[in-house]
Each structure stands twice: as C-alpha cells, then as structure tokens.
Motif scaffolding. Structure first.
Motif, PDB file in Angstrom:
ATOM      1  N   PRO A   1       0.802  -1.215   0.000  1.00  0.00           N
ATOM      2  CA  PRO A   1       0.000   0.000   0.000  1.00  0.00           C
ATOM      3  C   PRO A   1       0.840   1.271   0.000  1.00  0.00           C
ATOM      4  CG  PRO A   1      -0.048  -1.018   2.158  1.00  0.00           C
ATOM      5  CD  PRO A   1       0.826  -1.881   1.304  1.00  0.00           C
ATOM      6  N   ALA A   2       2.147   1.163   0.243  1.00  0.00           N
ATOM      7  CA  ALA A   2       2.986   2.368   0.217  1.00  0.00           C
ATOM      8  C   ALA A   2       4.432   2.003  -0.075  1.00  0.00           C
ATOM      9  CB  ALA A   2       2.912   3.113   1.543  1.00  0.00           C
ATOM     10  N   ILE A   3       5.084   2.881  -0.831  1.00  0.00           N
ATOM     11  CA  ILE A   3       6.524   2.754  -1.076  1.00  0.00           C
ATOM     12  C   ILE A   3       7.211   3.529   0.052  1.00  0.00           C
ATOM     13  CG2 ILE A   3       8.379   3.569  -2.614  1.00  0.00           C
ATOM     14  CD1 ILE A   3       6.986   1.152  -3.753  1.00  0.00           C
ATOM     15  N   GLU A   4       8.342   3.015   0.518  1.00  0.00           N
ATOM     16  CA  GLU A   4       9.033   3.715   1.592  1.00  0.00           C
ATOM     17  C   GLU A   4       9.888   4.855   1.053  1.00  0.00           C
ATOM     18  OE1 GLU A   4       9.235   3.100   5.233  1.00  0.00           O
ATOM     19  OE2 GLU A   4       7.272   2.736   4.378  1.00  0.00           O
ATOM     20  N   ASN A   5      10.894   4.473   0.239  1.00  0.00           N
ATOM     21  CA  ASN A   5      11.850   5.489  -0.198  1.00  0.00           C
ATOM     22  C   ASN A   5      12.089   5.437  -1.686  1.00  0.00           C
ATOM     23  OD1 ASN A   5      13.128   2.968   0.208  1.00  0.00           O
ATOM     24  ND2 ASN A   5      15.068   3.978  -0.122  1.00  0.00           N
TER      25      ASN A   5
ATOM     26  N   PHE B   1       3.716   6.947  -2.976  1.00  0.00           N
ATOM     27  CA  PHE B   1       2.741   6.444  -3.931  1.00  0.00           C
ATOM     28  C   PHE B   1       3.241   5.198  -4.674  1.00  0.00           C
ATOM     29  CE2 PHE B   1       0.076   6.455  -7.744  1.00  0.00           C
ATOM     30  CZ  PHE B   1      -1.156   6.484  -7.133  1.00  0.00           C
ATOM     31  N   PRO B   2       2.519   4.064  -4.546  1.00  0.00           N
ATOM     32  CA  PRO B   2       2.973   2.814  -5.177  1.00  0.00           C
ATOM     33  C   PRO B   2       2.525   2.725  -6.641  1.00  0.00           C
ATOM     34  CG  PRO B   2       1.067   2.370  -3.791  1.00  0.00           C
ATOM     35  CD  PRO B   2       1.307   3.848  -3.726  1.00  0.00           C
ATOM     36  N   TYR B   3       3.224   3.410  -7.527  1.00  0.00           N
ATOM     37  CA  TYR B   3       2.883   3.363  -8.955  1.00  0.00           C
ATOM     38  C   TYR B   3       2.851   1.913  -9.434  1.00  0.00           C
ATOM     39  CZ  TYR B   3       3.692   8.393  -9.375  1.00  0.00           C
ATOM     40  OH  TYR B   3       3.622   9.741  -9.242  1.00  0.00           O
ATOM     41  N   GLU B   4       1.793   1.557 -10.147  1.00  0.00           N
ATOM     42  CA  GLU B   4       1.704   0.188 -10.662  1.00  0.00           C
ATOM     43  C   GLU B   4       2.829  -0.097 -11.653  1.00  0.00           C
ATOM     44  OE1 GLU B   4      -2.285  -0.096 -12.131  1.00  0.00           O
ATOM     45  OE2 GLU B   4      -3.131   0.113 -10.124  1.00  0.00           O
TER      46      GLU B   4
ATOM     47  N   TRP C   1      18.745   5.113 -12.360  1.00  0.00           N
ATOM     48  CA  TRP C   1      17.329   5.435 -12.588  1.00  0.00           C
ATOM     49  C   TRP C   1      16.960   6.459 -11.518  1.00  0.00           C
ATOM     50  CZ3 TRP C   1      12.844   1.296 -11.831  1.00  0.00           C
ATOM     51  CH2 TRP C   1      11.614   1.961 -11.794  1.00  0.00           C
ATOM     52  N   ASP C   2      16.836   7.710 -11.920  1.00  0.00           N
ATOM     53  CA  ASP C   2      16.485   8.739 -10.945  1.00  0.00           C
ATOM     54  C   ASP C   2      14.994   8.625 -10.620  1.00  0.00           C
ATOM     55  OD1 ASP C   2      16.526  10.802  -9.240  1.00  0.00           O
ATOM     56  OD2 ASP C   2      16.863  12.377 -10.739  1.00  0.00           O
ATOM     57  N   GLY C   3      14.699   8.356  -9.377  1.00  0.00           N
ATOM     58  CA  GLY C   3      13.307   8.216  -8.954  1.00  0.00           C
ATOM     59  C   GLY C   3      12.863   6.771  -8.809  1.00  0.00           C
ATOM     60  N   HIS C   4      13.839   5.856  -8.697  1.00  0.00           N
ATOM     61  CA  HIS C   4      13.433   4.448  -8.572  1.00  0.00           C
ATOM     62  C   HIS C   4      12.942   4.168  -7.159  1.00  0.00           C
ATOM     63  CE1 HIS C   4      16.695   2.856  -6.049  1.00  0.00           C
ATOM     64  NE2 HIS C   4      17.484   3.715  -6.659  1.00  0.00           N
ATOM     65  N   PRO C   5      11.974   3.249  -7.027  1.00  0.00           N
ATOM     66  CA  PRO C   5      11.535   2.866  -5.693  1.00  0.00           C
ATOM     67  C   PRO C   5      12.562   1.906  -5.110  1.00  0.00           C
ATOM     68  CG  PRO C   5      10.415   1.539  -7.313  1.00  0.00           C
ATOM     69  CD  PRO C   5      11.298   2.493  -8.085  1.00  0.00           C
ATOM     70  N   CYS C   6      12.507   1.689  -3.807  1.00  0.00           N
ATOM     71  CA  CYS C   6      13.450   0.717  -3.254  1.00  0.00           C
ATOM     72  C   CYS C   6      12.751  -0.214  -2.299  1.00  0.00           C
ATOM     73  CB  CYS C   6      14.603   1.420  -2.565  1.00  0.00           C
ATOM     74  SG  CYS C   6      15.589   0.284  -1.616  1.00  0.00           S
ATOM     75  N   CYS C   7      12.349   0.308  -1.144  1.00  0.00           N
ATOM     76  CA  CYS C   7      11.705  -0.559  -0.173  1.00  0.00           C
ATOM     77  C   CYS C   7      10.225  -0.211  -0.082  1.00  0.00           C
ATOM     78  CB  CYS C   7      12.348  -0.420   1.199  1.00  0.00           C
ATOM     79  SG  CYS C   7      13.962  -1.206   1.254  1.00  0.00           S
ATOM     80  N   SER C   8       9.478  -1.139   0.500  1.00  0.00           N
ATOM     81  CA  SER C   8       8.033  -0.944   0.561  1.00  0.00           C
ATOM     82  C   SER C   8       7.524  -1.231   1.961  1.00  0.00           C
ATOM     83  CB  SER C   8       7.343  -1.890  -0.413  1.00  0.00           C
ATOM     84  OG  SER C   8       7.471  -3.216   0.048  1.00  0.00           O
ATOM     85  N   PHE C   9       6.351  -0.674   2.218  1.00  0.00           N
ATOM     86  CA  PHE C   9       5.610  -1.038   3.417  1.00  0.00           C
ATOM     87  C   PHE C   9       4.615  -2.094   2.961  1.00  0.00           C
ATOM     88  CE2 PHE C   9       1.650  -0.328   5.810  1.00  0.00           C
ATOM     89  CZ  PHE C   9       2.100  -0.656   7.062  1.00  0.00           C
TER      90      PHE C   9
END
Lengths: 456, 281
Positions: free
Chosen positions: A180-184, A375-378, A286-294
């Motif tokens: 439901p959420a991206i951390e960083n 925001f967890p972009y699909e 990749w500038d703006g990549h997600p890494c960890c998640s909740f």
C-alpha cells in the motif's frame, strides 16, 4: 511539613480568558496546537458532535450565538446532554474507523530505507492514529518474510520486489501480499573496496564478487541492468551474492567481496570506516526508482481493515514528513539509537541530507540522494516483473498489469493520501527513464525483448 | 620452600602473567598509528575515527574495559524492544536454554532408559539416532520456522534438538553398562522392574547420565547464540548481531567474554552435580 510549597498570594494564578489555563500564553498555545494524539482527537470528535446537535437545535446562527453567549458553551453542552445521549453519539462517530486492534507489530531491517516505518514510532506518528506499534528489528529478508507470513508481524518493511515474489510464489509458497505504500525513492549506492579506486569502468569488473541484499530486490535488478548495459554479464562475468545489508561492510573489510549495490546507511558506513568509496548513487542509474516498501498480507488487510487503514495513515503521514528536506536532521537523530538503526548520527545525516563524503577525499552534495514518496505506482511493479522475466526468475507468460494492480495498491494509497491531506498523483501508472531508455508500462513484453542480454 | 601448597599459587601467578602479557600486546597492537593522510577538514568531519586518525578498527583493552564497566553499571535497562541491557539479554538466552534443555531432559532420560534396558529397542532406534545426531542444529531452523510458525518457539526447538542426542546416547550407554552382578542380585531378591530401575540402575548410571547432561548444556549454550543471531529480537546472540550491524567490535568482545563466563558457570554447575552422584566403588 511542606515548607517548599508556595502559600498565600503565590498560589493565585494569573489566569486566562477562559479560566482553564495558568496564563493567556498557555491558553493561546492550547487553542492553536494541532490535535496530535488520540485524546485530542477524542475531544475533537466530541466537539464536532456537540456542534452538530447544537446546530440542529438552533439552526439560525444568530440565535445560536445568542444562546452560547447567554449560558456559556459548557453549560449548554451539559444541558443538551441531559436530554440527548451526547456521549453515545460521540463514540459512534469516532468508531467509524476504530482499529480492530491497537497493539501492532511491524518488522524492519536496520537500513535507512525503513526511515518512515522507524521514525513513526519515536516521533509519535503511530500514536497520533491511536496505535501502539512496536517496531521490531529483524535479522534478514528471509526472516522478515517468514515472520510476516507467520503473522508474528502485522506488517513489515520489505524490498519492493519481495511482495511480488511472495504473491507469485517465487522462493516461497504463494501467499497474497500487498504494497500500500513505497518507503523510499533512490537512496542506494554502488560501493567498491578502496583497492579498486582506479577501476571506475564496469568493463574492468570481470571476476568481481559483488553483493546485493536479496535476489528479489531493486538492488539486484539495478546492478544487473547497469552491468549488462556495460557489456558485463551479471551471471557469468561476475559473481552476485546475497548478503544481508548489515553484514556487507564487515565482508568488504574482510575482502570477501569487491563491492556492493546496497542500501544506506551501509554504503556510507563503508566510507565512514575507510573501507570503501562510493562509485555511484543508484539514482544515476534510474532517478526516482523505488526501493523498499511497506507491505502487509492480504489476510491482515481483510481481517483488520481499520487497523490497516490507521497504520497506512501513520506511514503516509510519516513519509510526507520525511520528504521535506528541513526535517531530515531531526529524523537522523530520532532513528540513530541502538533501539532503531544503531548507527552513528554523522553517517545518517550524510545519507538523509545528501551532503556526503565520497570516500575518495571529496565532499559531494545531492539533496535527492534519498527522497520519500509513498505512492505505489503500478508501473514500478511492472518494471520489476520485466526484470524478473529478463533474468529468468519468472518463466512463461505473465499478466503484468493484472498482477501489478493486485499487489501495488495505488487506488488505496490515493484515497488514504487524500484523507491525510496529501495530493496523490492523477494516474496509477507513470513512464520513466532507466539509463537513458524510456520504459512504457503498457508494453512490458516488448521491453523485455528489447534487451540483447537476457536469460531464457 | 615446600612444593605442595604453592602449586595453585604458582599457577595463579602464571595465569596473571599470561593475562598481563596478552593485554599489553593487545594494547600495543591496537594503539593508533601515525595519524592518517591529510584531509580537508570538512571531509574529515564526515568520516569516522578509523579513517581520519589511522586508528585501528580493533578496540584496545582500555576501551573494552571502560565499555564493560558502563554495561555492568546498567545491566537491566530497557529502551524499547530492540535495545535492552546485557543482563536482560543474558536472562532471555538462559530462559530459552532452560526451556529447550528442560524439554530435552524430559524426553532423553526416559527414552535413554528404554533403549539402555532393551537391546531390541537399542538396535531398532540406532539408525535414527545415528542419522539425526550429526545434523547441525541450525539446519533445523528454516524447517522449524516454517512448521512451528513462531520464531521464539523455533529457537527453543533448536535447543531441544541439539541437547537431546548426547543425553540420550549417554543415558542408554550408562543404563546398559550397569554391572550384571547387581542386576542378578536384584533378580534373586525378586525386585520389581520399577524398583529395579530407580534403586539399582539409576544410581549406577547417574554419573554417565550427568556427563551426557554436561555435554548437552555446553552444546545448548553454543547453539543459542547462533540461533538468536538468526531469529533476532532478544538474547545475547541478538546483542552480538545488533552490535555487529553497528560494527562495534568493543561490544562484540564484551559479549564474547560474557558468553564464555556464563558457559563456564553452567558447565561447573553440572560438573558439581555429577560429582555429587558419583560414588567410589
């Protein structure tokens, strides 16, 4: 007896306009303070209900004001309460989102990616939602996965690719999980041992032993991408090893590995101890990549929807707070103690503020070294699945968009972000650029096929 | 000067001398070398002492001593679920060992009796024991986590399984080795099987059983540290892991010292118990 207690005139309070506070200053503070704990929220609900009832009794605002001025607000409230069950109405209102359970356990790995999950405890974001959350430090990704599946943890900090792998049954039994959420965003780095300081071209890295935190991680996919773009085969030219982040610096010092693509504070810690240098930040790939998640299991979301919602509100709130650069120093101090990250404040400050020593004698400044956007972009999930497919972790056909929608809960996040006063993006997916190549989330299979170096 | 009494005295002096030499060598070996390369002060501020002062990554004995005193001053503090005093951590570990070890005693000693008294059971169970005995207890951990679904219980299970075998084998050995004459005397006196087990076999096998128990407690204490490093949460093993994360070798050395001391205490306790049940023949 109590000779030190002031008596006589000293006990007189200067008072304030309402008479409930010691001074006018205190009264003003009490009036302007934003409700930030459960007790205040309860009062707020109470006042809302009182006002609603009052409005029903005296619809005309002029009459209402006259009534209030004539008898006083509290007298009026108690008068109304005598014939209207105010307390019961207040409770029903507050209960609309009352958590099924308030004692929750959330697991985390001690790295700065977990910042929002960790800081929400010492900085009171969980308490604000009426939750009593224990954040529990965990030894490794496999353990955090098993403890979450076993329901020892209600929710956990996971690498963004792990919930996809768990849901698809890669490396463990298939159990539906959700993000439901991206951390960083960003916040990782390629760090190499000092002895390689002249080998800055990845083409010279053949035979290197490089560490990544876990097979199902952005780190693995980013490092493979970077190596492949430079003509180095990540499976045959180098050796990639799964090493828990906290053990990476010790291994680098012991010369067990030549470098790693790792989360911070690990990358910066290697510099701090004079063991390695930062070759590049992950944002350069990749500038703006997600890494960890909740992450939480679907079972937890279904069984305790309100506790889940409250938890998510706390996380989103904390993530928004962490996204503002001016708060980063305060956060670094809050999460440094042994109970949380157990790392030197100097290291965390360098990571979070982006003014850091590169290990080669220079001081670099990059405020976007790590950022926070929940925001967890699909399309993040779709990209990770294209890489799983590319490197043979997924075999056969896969419904990229369908799986992404099931796991990355963009709609949920957007709704709760609005609830806590944040502005969610308009679309659940977005396009982005990785090492100069644009990714179109609508055509994942074409993307996989466009790479010359791939498995299967 | 006589030679009989001062032996322990001389040994004590020698021990002290070895310790002093060791500490001195350690101190000299870890003393900061010449300060590191010249650095831009702004850069140096962002770096740790190892990089800026050319300080050895290994702490010296004085540092360890000071930290130890600090720990001993507050052994039972509790600053949240991930940061507790050393006393609390040791208590958690000992509690886990007590639970797993206690369970193993309850299973191993009756089962050992059965195997020792019945040659048939001995032969039938032997292949199982031989295969299970050499398995490293930590290899059980993933299986335990998966099936028991509770990390605390899994750690206790691992202690149970590792302390089971030495006790089982020793009990069986002790029971089967009871002198035939004694058993024959018991038979001529028409002593029932229960009474025979408790009044003849148990006292005769007790020294061997206690030896098995002593081996087991040693193994259990070895394993708990590793198990806790894996599951985390609480315990002295978790403490070692947590300080390893922080690369605080000082704290790791302190933990090693304490683990050694507690292990020695446990061993001495069972050695004393074994001596109490041994009798001269």
């Amino acid at each position: 007896m109590s000779s030190n207690k002031p008596t006589g005139p000293y006990t007189m309070k200067p008072g304030c306009s309402c008479g409930a506070h010691a001074s006018q200053g205190e009264h003003d503070r009490a009036c302007t303070v934003i409700s930030n704990n459960a007790a205040d929220d309860a009062k707020l609900y109470g006042r809302t209900v009182e006002q609603a009832v009052l409005r029903a009794i005296a619809p005309n605002p002029l009459h209402r004001r006259a009534l209030l001025q004539g008898v006083g607000a509290s007298t009026l409230a108690s008068a109304i309460a005598s014939f209207f069950p105010l307390a019961a109405a207040t409770e029903a209102f507050a209960q609309a989102g009352k958590p099924e359970k308030t004692d929750l356990k959330v697991g985390f790995i001690p790295i700065s990616c977990a910042t929002p999950i960790i800081m929400a405890e010492p900085m009171g974001f969980y308490k604000k939602q009426g939750l009593n959350v224990e954040v529990v430090k965990t030894a490794g990704w496999a353990v955090i996965r098993d403890k979450t599946i076993n329901k020892e943890y209600d929710a956990a900090h996971m690498l963004a690719a792990m919930p996809i792998a768990i849901s698809l049954g890669l490396g463990s039994t298939a159990i539906p999980f959700a993000v439901p959420a991206i951390e960083n965003i960003n916040g990782q780095a390629i760090t190499l041992a000092m002895k390689h300081k002249d080998k800055r071209n990845p083409k010279d890295w053949k035979g290197f032993r490089l560490a990544i935190p876990f097979d199902y991680s952005m780190h693995n996919y980013l490092l493979r991408y970077y190596l492949a773009e430079n003509g180095v085969d990540p499976d045959t030219d180098v050796q990639l090893r799964s090493v828990p982040p906290p053990e990476m610096v010790a291994n680098l010092r012991a010369d067990n590995i030549d470098g790693f693509l790792a989360p911070d504070n690990v990358a910066q810690r290697a510099v701090y101890d004079g063991v390695g240098f930062i070759h590049m930040l992950s944002k350069e790939i990749w500038d703006g990549h997600p890494c960890c998640s909740f992450s939480a299991s679907r079972a937890f979301i279904a069984e305790s929807p309100n506790a889940y919602a409250a938890l998510l509100r706390a996380i989103l709130d904390a993530t928004a707070y962490a996204s503002r650069a001016e708060n980063r120093k305060e956060i670094a101090e809050a999460i440094a103690p042994a109970n949380y990250l157990n790392a030197p404040v100097t290291v965390l400050e360098q990571v979070l503020t982006g003014t850091y020593a590169d290990g080669l004698g220079g001081v670099k400044k990059d405020p976007a070294r790590i950022t926070f956007d929940p925001f967890p972009y699909e399309s993040f999930a779709v990209w990770m699945m294209t890489q799983m497919k590319r490197w043979g972790q997924i075999k056969g056909d896969i419904d990229y968009a369908g799986v992404a929608k099931q796991i990355f809960l963009a709609t949920d996040a957007a709704k709760v972000m609005k609830d806590v006063g944040l502005a969610p993006p308009d679309a659940p997916s977005k396009s982005f650029v990785v090492m100069g190549k644009t990714f179109d989330p609508a055509k994942p299979e074409d993307y996989v096929n466009s790479f010359a170096m791939k498995r299967g | 000067m006589s030679n009989a009494a001062p032996l322990s005295l001389r040994a004590g002096v020698l021990s002290l001398l070895i310790f002093v030499i060791f500490a001195l060598a350690w101190h000299l070996g870890t003393r900061g070398g010449p300060s590191g390369p010249a650095m831009d002060p702004e850069y140096a501020k962002l770096m740790g002492a190892t990089a800026t002062q050319g300080k050895s990554a290994m702490p010296g004995p004085l540092e360890v001593g000071a930290k130890l005193v600090e720990h001993l001053r507050h052994p039972f503090y509790d600053r949240g679920p991930n940061d507790k005093g050393l006393g609390v951590q040791l208590a958690f570990s000992m509690l886990r060992v007590a639970a797993g070890y206690g369970l193993a005693v309850l299973v191993a000693i009756p089962l050992g009796f059965l195997i020792g008294m019945s040659p048939l059971m001995n032969k039938a169970l032997d292949p199982f024991i031989q295969v299970m005995k050499p398995v490293s207890p930590l290899a059980w951990m993933p299986l335990a986590l998966y099936t028991i679904k509770d990390s605390g219980l899994s750690a206790i299970f691992v202690i149970f399984i590792c302390s089971l075998w030495p006790m089982l084998v020793n009990t069986a050995f002790g029971v089967s080795g009871v002198r035939k004459e004694w058993l024959n005397v018991a038979r001529t006196l028409e002593v029932g099987p229960w009474r025979r087990a408790f009044t003849v076999i148990l006292p005769a096998a007790a020294p061997t059983i206690f030896t098995g128990m002593r081996i087991s407690i040693g193994i259990a204490w070895l394993v708990i540290v590793a198990a806790e490093m894996l599951v985390g949460g609480t315990g002295i093993g978790y403490f070692v892991w947590n300080e390893w994360n922080n690369l605080s070798i000082t704290n790791v050395i302190i933990a090693i010292l304490l683990i050694g001391l507690v292990g020695m205490l446990l061993d001495q306790l069972l050695a004393r118990a074994a001596r109490a049940v041994t009798f001269p023949e």
